[in-house]
Design an enzyme around this catalytic site. Sequence first.
Site, PDB file in Angstrom:
ATOM      1  N   LYS A 192       0.823  -1.220   0.000  1.00 21.20           N
ATOM      2  CA  LYS A 192       0.000   0.000   0.000  1.00 21.20           C
ATOM      3  C   LYS A 192       0.861   1.276   0.000  1.00 21.20           C
ATOM      4  CE  LYS A 192      -3.957  -2.193   2.325  1.00 21.20           C
ATOM      5  NZ  LYS A 192      -4.947  -2.080   3.431  1.00 21.20           N
ATOM      6  N   TYR A 205     -12.261  -2.228  -3.818  1.00 21.62           N
ATOM      7  CA  TYR A 205     -12.745  -2.362  -2.432  1.00 21.62           C
ATOM      8  C   TYR A 205     -14.268  -2.252  -2.338  1.00 21.62           C
ATOM      9  CZ  TYR A 205      -8.250  -2.517   0.058  1.00 21.62           C
ATOM     10  OH  TYR A 205      -7.030  -2.906   0.589  1.00 21.62           O
ATOM     11  N   ASN A 221      -2.020   0.419   6.719  1.00 20.72           N
ATOM     12  CA  ASN A 221      -1.468  -0.812   7.290  1.00 20.72           C
ATOM     13  C   ASN A 221      -0.623  -1.617   6.300  1.00 20.72           C
ATOM     14  OD1 ASN A 221      -3.552  -1.748   5.772  1.00 20.72           O
ATOM     15  ND2 ASN A 221      -4.654  -2.756   7.432  1.00 20.72           N
ATOM     16  N   HIS A 249      -2.170  -5.387   1.580  1.00 20.43           N
ATOM     17  CA  HIS A 249      -3.462  -6.059   1.398  1.00 20.43           C
ATOM     18  C   HIS A 249      -3.191  -7.483   0.988  1.00 20.43           C
ATOM     19  CE1 HIS A 249      -7.357  -7.281  -0.257  1.00 20.43           C
ATOM     20  NE2 HIS A 249      -6.650  -7.784  -1.247  1.00 20.43           N
ATOM     21  N   GLU A 272      -9.514 -11.003  -7.592  1.00 24.54           N
ATOM     22  CA  GLU A 272      -8.552  -9.903  -7.400  1.00 24.54           C
ATOM     23  C   GLU A 272      -7.332 -10.043  -8.322  1.00 24.54           C
ATOM     24  OE1 GLU A 272      -9.797  -9.022  -2.739  1.00 24.54           O
ATOM     25  OE2 GLU A 272      -7.732  -9.596  -3.188  1.00 24.54           O
TER      26      GLU A 272
HETATM   27  P1  RTP Z   1      -7.009  -5.971   3.371  1.00 28.20           P
HETATM   28  O1  RTP Z   1      -8.370  -6.284   2.780  1.00 28.20           O
HETATM   29  O2  RTP Z   1      -6.502  -4.604   2.986  1.00 28.20           O
HETATM   30  O3  RTP Z   1      -6.038  -7.077   3.123  1.00 28.20           O
HETATM   31  O4  RTP Z   1      -7.125  -5.932   4.943  1.00 28.20           O
HETATM   32  P2  RTP Z   1      -7.953  -6.857   5.923  1.00 28.20           P
HETATM   33  O5  RTP Z   1      -8.588  -7.998   5.159  1.00 28.20           O
HETATM   34  O6  RTP Z   1      -7.053  -7.186   7.066  1.00 28.20           O
HETATM   35  O7  RTP Z   1      -9.068  -5.862   6.432  1.00 28.20           O
HETATM   36  P3  RTP Z   1     -10.533  -5.542   5.837  1.00 28.20           P
HETATM   37  O8  RTP Z   1     -11.529  -5.728   6.937  1.00 28.20           O
HETATM   38  O9  RTP Z   1     -10.757  -6.257   4.547  1.00 28.20           O
HETATM   39  O10 RTP Z   1     -10.440  -3.972   5.578  1.00 28.20           O
HETATM   40  C1  RTP Z   1      -9.831  -3.489   4.403  1.00 28.20           C
HETATM   41  C2  RTP Z   1      -8.926  -2.332   4.741  1.00 28.20           C
HETATM   42  O11 RTP Z   1      -9.709  -1.224   5.134  1.00 28.20           O
HETATM   43  C3  RTP Z   1      -8.981  -0.442   6.084  1.00 28.20           C
HETATM   44  N1  RTP Z   1      -9.756  -0.363   7.313  1.00 28.20           N
HETATM   45  N2  RTP Z   1      -9.858   0.753   7.996  1.00 28.20           N
HETATM   46  N3  RTP Z   1     -10.487   2.669   9.963  1.00 28.20           N
HETATM   47  C4  RTP Z   1     -11.000   1.454  10.062  1.00 28.20           C
HETATM   48  O12 RTP Z   1     -11.759   1.129  10.948  1.00 28.20           O
HETATM   49  C5  RTP Z   1     -10.639   0.479   9.033  1.00 28.20           C
HETATM   50  N4  RTP Z   1     -11.016  -0.781   9.016  1.00 28.20           N
HETATM   51  C6  RTP Z   1     -10.454  -1.314   7.906  1.00 28.20           C
HETATM   52  C7  RTP Z   1      -7.664  -1.143   6.349  1.00 28.20           C
HETATM   53  O13 RTP Z   1      -6.682  -0.556   5.510  1.00 28.20           O
HETATM   54  C8  RTP Z   1      -7.962  -2.563   5.903  1.00 28.20           C
HETATM   55  O14 RTP Z   1      -6.777  -3.214   5.540  1.00 28.20           O
HETATM   56 MG    MG Z   2      -9.761  -7.699   3.410  1.00 26.25          MG
END
Ligand code: RTP
Ligand code: MG
Length: 140
Positions: A11, A51, A114, A117, A128
Amino acid sequence: MAIERTLSIIKPDATRRNLTGKINAKFEEAGLRIVAQKRIRLSLEQAGKFYEVHKDRPFYGELCEFMASEPVVVQVLEGEGAIAKNREVMGATNPANAADGTIRKEFALSMGENSVHGSDAPETAAVEIAYFFSGLELVG
Ligand code: RTP
Ligand code: MG
């Protein structure tokens, strides 16, 4: 366990800090092979479509703007159980909860910024990967 492929994105917070090589080393040390990789700049529209599953979440707008703010590195990782293995190497979404030695523990700035992804299931990995790469670009 079967050989899988998963879509990874380094990212903008990480590309900005020149962390691409260090993050790739973590993948390779975990036995994941980078079979395709390119550095691109996402438009807001492309980030929004990628997304889309999060479109009703409060952080969606901020997330899309962040992903379109600076270059990202999109890549396909291959290996045994690559989808779960990659998520293990990434660590928890919130870096405060990420295990020691994970990418997010070492490099992530916040829940939003973070660093990486990774696809979360075989079906999403297939969609994807196809979003960014043609079959000819995957060199196993
Ligand atoms: P990713 O999809 O990016 O691999 O991350 P992940 O599965 O660990 O998390 P996901 O729940 O799919 O959320 C996608 C991305 O959205 C951002 N996020 N921000 N501010 C917040 O509460 C929040 N929650 C999620 C993060 O960048 C997350 O990786
Ligand atoms: Mg995710």
